[in-house]
Design a protein around this motif. Sequence first.
Motif, PDB file in Angstrom:
ATOM      1  N   GLY A 181      -3.128  -2.234 -11.627  1.00  0.00           N
ATOM      2  CA  GLY A 181      -1.730  -2.203 -12.492  1.00  0.00           C
ATOM      3  C   GLY A 181      -1.517  -3.639 -13.045  1.00  0.00           C
ATOM      4  O   GLY A 181      -1.277  -4.458 -12.076  1.00  0.00           O
TER       5      GLY A 181
ATOM      6  N   VAL B 271       4.475   3.166  -3.399  1.00  0.00           N
ATOM      7  CA  VAL B 271       3.521   2.185  -3.740  1.00  0.00           C
ATOM      8  C   VAL B 271       3.960   0.910  -3.892  1.00  0.00           C
ATOM      9  O   VAL B 271       5.017   0.638  -4.379  1.00  0.00           O
ATOM     10  CB  VAL B 271       3.057   2.594  -5.346  1.00  0.00           C
ATOM     11  CG1 VAL B 271       1.858   1.633  -5.801  1.00  0.00           C
ATOM     12  CG2 VAL B 271       2.626   4.041  -5.317  1.00  0.00           C
TER      13      VAL B 271
ATOM     14  N   THR C 207      -0.597  -1.479  -6.150  1.00  0.00           N
ATOM     15  CA  THR C 207      -1.189  -1.867  -7.103  1.00  0.00           C
ATOM     16  C   THR C 207      -1.566  -3.290  -7.093  1.00  0.00           C
ATOM     17  O   THR C 207      -0.820  -4.060  -6.458  1.00  0.00           O
ATOM     18  CB  THR C 207      -0.360  -1.538  -8.479  1.00  0.00           C
ATOM     19  OG1 THR C 207       0.941  -2.219  -8.321  1.00  0.00           O
ATOM     20  CG2 THR C 207      -0.047  -0.190  -8.488  1.00  0.00           C
TER      21      THR C 207
ATOM     22  N   THR D  17      -2.747  -6.705  -9.779  1.00  0.00           N
ATOM     23  CA  THR D  17      -2.782  -7.029 -11.039  1.00  0.00           C
ATOM     24  C   THR D  17      -4.141  -7.784 -11.422  1.00  0.00           C
ATOM     25  O   THR D  17      -4.882  -8.352 -10.450  1.00  0.00           O
ATOM     26  CB  THR D  17      -1.811  -8.226 -11.376  1.00  0.00           C
ATOM     27  OG1 THR D  17      -2.074  -9.427 -11.117  1.00  0.00           O
ATOM     28  CG2 THR D  17      -0.088  -7.586 -10.988  1.00  0.00           C
TER      29      THR D  17
ATOM     30  N   MET E 148      -4.834   0.438  -6.401  1.00  0.00           N
ATOM     31  CA  MET E 148      -5.133   0.756  -7.953  1.00  0.00           C
ATOM     32  C   MET E 148      -4.984  -0.556  -8.816  1.00  0.00           C
ATOM     33  O   MET E 148      -3.814  -1.325  -8.435  1.00  0.00           O
ATOM     34  CB  MET E 148      -4.086   1.852  -8.247  1.00  0.00           C
ATOM     35  CG  MET E 148      -4.237   2.857  -7.212  1.00  0.00           C
ATOM     36  SD  MET E 148      -2.820   4.231  -7.668  1.00  0.00           S
ATOM     37  CE  MET E 148      -1.810   3.458  -6.485  1.00  0.00           C
TER      38      MET E 148
ATOM     39  N   ASP F 185      -3.840   1.858 -16.275  1.00  0.00           N
ATOM     40  CA  ASP F 185      -2.906   0.701 -15.906  1.00  0.00           C
ATOM     41  C   ASP F 185      -1.920   1.396 -15.019  1.00  0.00           C
ATOM     42  O   ASP F 185      -0.964   1.811 -15.883  1.00  0.00           O
ATOM     43  CB  ASP F 185      -2.548  -0.121 -17.193  1.00  0.00           C
ATOM     44  CG  ASP F 185      -2.017  -1.398 -16.915  1.00  0.00           C
ATOM     45  OD1 ASP F 185      -1.577  -1.630 -15.782  1.00  0.00           O
ATOM     46  OD2 ASP F 185      -1.818  -2.303 -17.738  1.00  0.00           O
ATOM     47  N   MET F 186      -1.755   1.002 -14.051  1.00  0.00           N
ATOM     48  CA  MET F 186      -0.907   1.755 -12.792  1.00  0.00           C
ATOM     49  C   MET F 186       0.489   0.915 -12.924  1.00  0.00           C
ATOM     50  O   MET F 186       1.207   1.327 -11.971  1.00  0.00           O
ATOM     51  CB  MET F 186      -1.332   1.854 -11.685  1.00  0.00           C
ATOM     52  CG  MET F 186      -2.565   2.951 -11.719  1.00  0.00           C
ATOM     53  SD  MET F 186      -2.327   4.612 -12.413  1.00  0.00           S
ATOM     54  CE  MET F 186      -1.168   5.267 -11.424  1.00  0.00           C
ATOM     55  N   HIS F 187       0.676   0.036 -13.676  1.00  0.00           N
ATOM     56  CA  HIS F 187       1.830  -0.831 -13.931  1.00  0.00           C
ATOM     57  C   HIS F 187       1.849  -1.685 -15.039  1.00  0.00           C
ATOM     58  O   HIS F 187       1.237  -2.648 -15.168  1.00  0.00           O
ATOM     59  CB  HIS F 187       1.956  -1.946 -12.446  1.00  0.00           C
ATOM     60  CG  HIS F 187       3.325  -2.391 -12.496  1.00  0.00           C
ATOM     61  ND1 HIS F 187       3.983  -2.460 -11.477  1.00  0.00           N
ATOM     62  CD2 HIS F 187       4.080  -3.279 -13.472  1.00  0.00           C
ATOM     63  CE1 HIS F 187       5.270  -3.131 -11.459  1.00  0.00           C
ATOM     64  NE2 HIS F 187       5.289  -3.698 -12.502  1.00  0.00           N
TER      65      HIS F 187
ATOM     66  N   TYR G 266       0.538   2.713  -0.612  1.00  0.00           N
ATOM     67  CA  TYR G 266      -0.452   2.488  -1.444  1.00  0.00           C
ATOM     68  C   TYR G 266      -0.242   1.085  -2.012  1.00  0.00           C
ATOM     69  O   TYR G 266       0.970   0.585  -1.898  1.00  0.00           O
ATOM     70  CB  TYR G 266      -0.546   3.519  -2.645  1.00  0.00           C
ATOM     71  CG  TYR G 266      -0.877   5.051  -1.929  1.00  0.00           C
ATOM     72  CD1 TYR G 266      -2.343   5.330  -1.722  1.00  0.00           C
ATOM     73  CD2 TYR G 266       0.055   5.855  -1.506  1.00  0.00           C
ATOM     74  CE1 TYR G 266      -2.604   6.458  -1.076  1.00  0.00           C
ATOM     75  CE2 TYR G 266      -0.081   6.930  -0.821  1.00  0.00           C
ATOM     76  CZ  TYR G 266      -1.516   7.342  -0.816  1.00  0.00           C
ATOM     77  OH  TYR G 266      -1.723   8.642   0.143  1.00  0.00           O
TER      78      TYR G 266
ATOM     79  N   ALA H 117      -7.061   5.677  -8.146  1.00  0.00           N
ATOM     80  CA  ALA H 117      -5.675   6.244  -8.759  1.00  0.00           C
ATOM     81  C   ALA H 117      -6.057   7.833  -9.002  1.00  0.00           C
ATOM     82  O   ALA H 117      -4.989   8.777  -8.580  1.00  0.00           O
ATOM     83  CB  ALA H 117      -5.308   5.446  -9.943  1.00  0.00           C
TER      84      ALA H 117
ATOM     85  N   GLU I 237       3.970  -2.476  -5.522  1.00  0.00           N
ATOM     86  CA  GLU I 237       3.587  -2.879  -6.587  1.00  0.00           C
ATOM     87  C   GLU I 237       3.115  -4.200  -6.649  1.00  0.00           C
ATOM     88  O   GLU I 237       3.684  -5.055  -5.863  1.00  0.00           O
ATOM     89  CB  GLU I 237       4.811  -2.792  -7.768  1.00  0.00           C
ATOM     90  CG  GLU I 237       5.169  -1.113  -7.968  1.00  0.00           C
ATOM     91  CD  GLU I 237       3.931  -0.348  -8.462  1.00  0.00           C
ATOM     92  OE1 GLU I 237       3.128  -0.832  -9.364  1.00  0.00           O
ATOM     93  OE2 GLU I 237       3.865   0.842  -8.366  1.00  0.00           O
ATOM     94  N   HIS I 238       2.155  -4.592  -7.557  1.00  0.00           N
ATOM     95  CA  HIS I 238       1.783  -5.916  -7.722  1.00  0.00           C
ATOM     96  C   HIS I 238       1.789  -6.789  -6.393  1.00  0.00           C
ATOM     97  O   HIS I 238       2.652  -8.041  -6.465  1.00  0.00           O
ATOM     98  CB  HIS I 238       2.469  -6.580  -8.777  1.00  0.00           C
ATOM     99  CG  HIS I 238       4.044  -6.488  -8.867  1.00  0.00           C
ATOM    100  ND1 HIS I 238       4.674  -6.818  -7.585  1.00  0.00           N
ATOM    101  CD2 HIS I 238       4.901  -5.974  -9.797  1.00  0.00           C
ATOM    102  CE1 HIS I 238       6.036  -6.404  -8.202  1.00  0.00           C
ATOM    103  NE2 HIS I 238       6.276  -6.047  -9.188  1.00  0.00           N
TER     104      HIS I 238
END
Lengths: 333, 333
Positions: free
Chosen positions: A235, A162, A184, A186, A233, A8-10, A182, A286, A164-165
Amino acid sequence: MTLKNPLDMHLHLRENPILKCVAPHSIRNFRAAVIMPNLVPPVCDLTRLKDYKTQILQADEDENFTPLMTLFFKDYDEKFLQNIKDEIFAIKLYPAGITTNSQAGVSSFELEKLKPVLNAMSELEIPLLVHGETNDFVMDREQNFAKIYELLAKNFPKLKIVMEHITTKTLCELLKDYENLYATLTLHHLMLTLDDVLGAKLNPHLFCKPIAKRYEDKEALCELAFSGYSKIMFGSDSAPHPREQKECCGCAAGIFSAPVILPLLAELFEAHSNLENLQKFISDNACQIYHFNFKKDKIISLEKQEWQVPSHYGELVPFMAGELLKFQIKNVD
Amino acid sequence: MTLKNPLDMHLHLRENPILKCVAPHSIRNFRAAVIMPNLVPPVCDLTRLKDYKTQILQADEDENFTPLMTLFFKDYDEKFLQNIKDEIFAIKLYPAGITTNSQAGVSSFELEKLKPVLNAMSELEIPLLVHGETNDFVMDREQNFAKIYELLAKNFPKLKIVMEHITTKTLCELLKDYENLYATLTLHHLMLTLDDVLGAKLNPHLFCKPIAKRYEDKEALCELAFSGYSKIMFGSDSAPHPREQKECCGCAAGIFSAPVILPLLAELFEAHSNLENLQKFISDNACQIYHFNFKKDKIISLEKQEWQVPSHYGELVPFMAGELLKFQIKNVD
């Protein structure tokens, strides 16, 4: 169906007592997780970081879970970063005031101000994780941040950045334009649009940041995930708030998805893709991006057997509360 | 500052006991109001209509308020409409399932199906009031309905068509394209965007249908209202729900603005326009469009004196609860 070393990358684990309630869901089913630092006060120094890591590890009975610790982004100097490098996985950047406990975040993206710390991070190979939203109109915040991602990606080509989300088609496309970008993604953004939040009645348990967007955005996200695209990835951004902070007037942003992640992802990938791509999304991508090499593997077996998501875990209402899911976790090895 | 014969051209009074709580706010301060028929069951026949009117009039102690009754749109035949004509002000059309208690609404906009009733309404000069939203993505629902407004406006040129509670720049522009199109506009849509509903925390008391849109939409609405544009009328769409239906999971759509309308409009118009244009917006435009001629006038005097909006009226939380307003109603004559 088995999954090897889910990551879980986040992840938001909060602190006691919420941590004690939520951490077991992630610790049991994931080999490692990237732990977000937006606590009160934020995780900004080694003492706070180690204390927090200890809190998390105390919840790990099986000792087969790695918390990948992050620092809250500030203008750290190079010496500090050199010293702390081995204790952290990455640094997380929040624009000021953009989400829960982000008041101390970055208020200006002037390149000259950011250069010292970002150059140091590049050299020390510390990844930069970014909550990419501006303070514009809520439906435009992420796509308007694209130009800042571009600025960072161009000026710091050796820095791993990265996004995120991600929630928009715009960022899905941007991801392919820069080698060092990159992302992440959800679980809930693979399933929701703004219609689910307020198209019929208003559902506070689906209120999160970034807010779920349009159908075409969701489709672009699903295409990336279900195809196993290598730069994306999983997250979860699982972000618990007690029920009274979700259902009261002035509800807090965040979806608590940790208890349902693997069963629900299995159901989605079975319907739209195949198991190999889920393995890429949940772990292999990841592992490749970060060259992870775990001493001991964790294998999760899922079986097709219906179960009903509980209406609540203590004070917390989970994503899909009360819904029937097709897969459940049979064994963790 | 005085206002002559304020009119609320779009009002939900519900039924007992909510009616008893909310009706006095409107009855005291408005000369007349258009009463929406989306009750359970909807107002579809003369008996129900008369009963409902009686309920409303029982709340009117001063006997200087006219409830302008409406029927819930169905494929009524001409004879029925001829008989009921003198008892009703207009007929309100809801697309099926689009808002509170609209399940029995129109599910198809095929012209051939609508022709008999709309031709009869044209001849009998019964206005058509429309909740104009499709079942598309929530931010597109109103603008996607524009083509249906155009279809109606073109095919029934003698029918007075009112686009209710407009929220988009698209409909502001459409209003100017067809002579037989008119519009009502709420107080809250002059003040809110989607950012207020969920840009920071989630605010269930600002959740309404149509949902508040973008800044450019709000600006277009403000321009129409503040300039006193002749085809736009005030309609509050004040739509009370008990607190437990607003703050629980699965909150109902609707803002209860009745207690603050005139003071807040005075504050807005003072800041952006002038009193003459408020008189047009709150009464004169509608009087001209519908040739109203009230036997007895109602004059509302407002004075500049700060007051705090109560946190609740019984079970109901009003718009701007707890906020300080600059004007208050001094006298009703």
